[in-house]
Design a protein around this motif. Structure first.
Motif, short mmCIF file in Angstrom:
data_model
loop_
_atom_site.label_atom_id
_atom_site.label_comp_id
_atom_site.label_asym_id
_atom_site.label_seq_id
_atom_site.Cartn_x
_atom_site.Cartn_y
_atom_site.Cartn_z
N LYS A 160 0.86 -1.18 0.00
CA LYS A 160 0.00 0.00 0.00
C LYS A 160 0.89 1.24 0.00
O LYS A 160 1.81 1.35 0.80
CB LYS A 160 -0.90 0.02 1.23
N MET A 161 0.63 2.16 -0.89
CA MET A 161 1.41 3.38 -1.01
C MET A 161 0.78 4.48 -0.17
O MET A 161 -0.43 4.47 0.08
CB MET A 161 1.49 3.83 -2.47
N ASN A 162 1.59 5.44 0.28
CA ASN A 162 1.07 6.58 1.05
C ASN A 162 0.08 7.40 0.24
O ASN A 162 -0.79 8.06 0.79
CB ASN A 162 2.22 7.47 1.52
N SER A 163 0.23 7.39 -1.07
CA SER A 163 -0.65 8.16 -1.94
C SER A 163 -2.02 7.49 -2.12
O SER A 163 -2.88 8.02 -2.81
CB SER A 163 0.01 8.34 -3.31
N GLY A 164 -2.19 6.32 -1.52
CA GLY A 164 -3.47 5.62 -1.60
C GLY A 164 -3.50 4.54 -2.65
O GLY A 164 -4.46 3.79 -2.75
N GLY A 165 -2.45 4.42 -3.44
CA GLY A 165 -2.39 3.38 -4.47
C GLY A 165 -1.89 2.06 -3.91
O GLY A 165 -1.47 1.97 -2.75
N THR A 166 -1.94 1.05 -4.73
CA THR A 166 -1.49 -0.28 -4.34
C THR A 166 -0.56 -0.82 -5.42
O THR A 166 -0.83 -0.67 -6.61
CB THR A 166 -2.70 -1.23 -4.20
#
Length: 62
Positions: A20-26
């Motif tokens: 999971k990325m901090n930007s909300g992506g995966t």
């Protein structure tokens, strides 16, 4: 008949990782190969997870 091919995909491999990325992506990664993949991709280096091994054994018996 080889029932293993019904289960063979990246999502059922021990090297498959979801980040999971901090930007909300995966990001879907192969920890062994070191690059992005998709859950449905198939590679020859596939090593099934324990629960998948059990399912394969169960279906091969039937």
């Amino acid at each position: 008949m080889n029932k293993q091919r019904n289960f063979h995909c990246c999502a059922s491999c021990i090297h498959y990782r979801i980040e999971k990325m901090n930007s909300g992506g995966t990001i879907y990664m192969c920890a062994r190969l070191g690059y992005e993949t998709k859950p449905t991709y198939k590679f020859n280096c596939w090593t099934p997870k324990e629960n998948v091994k059990k399912l394969i054994a169960k279906y091969e018996k039937s």
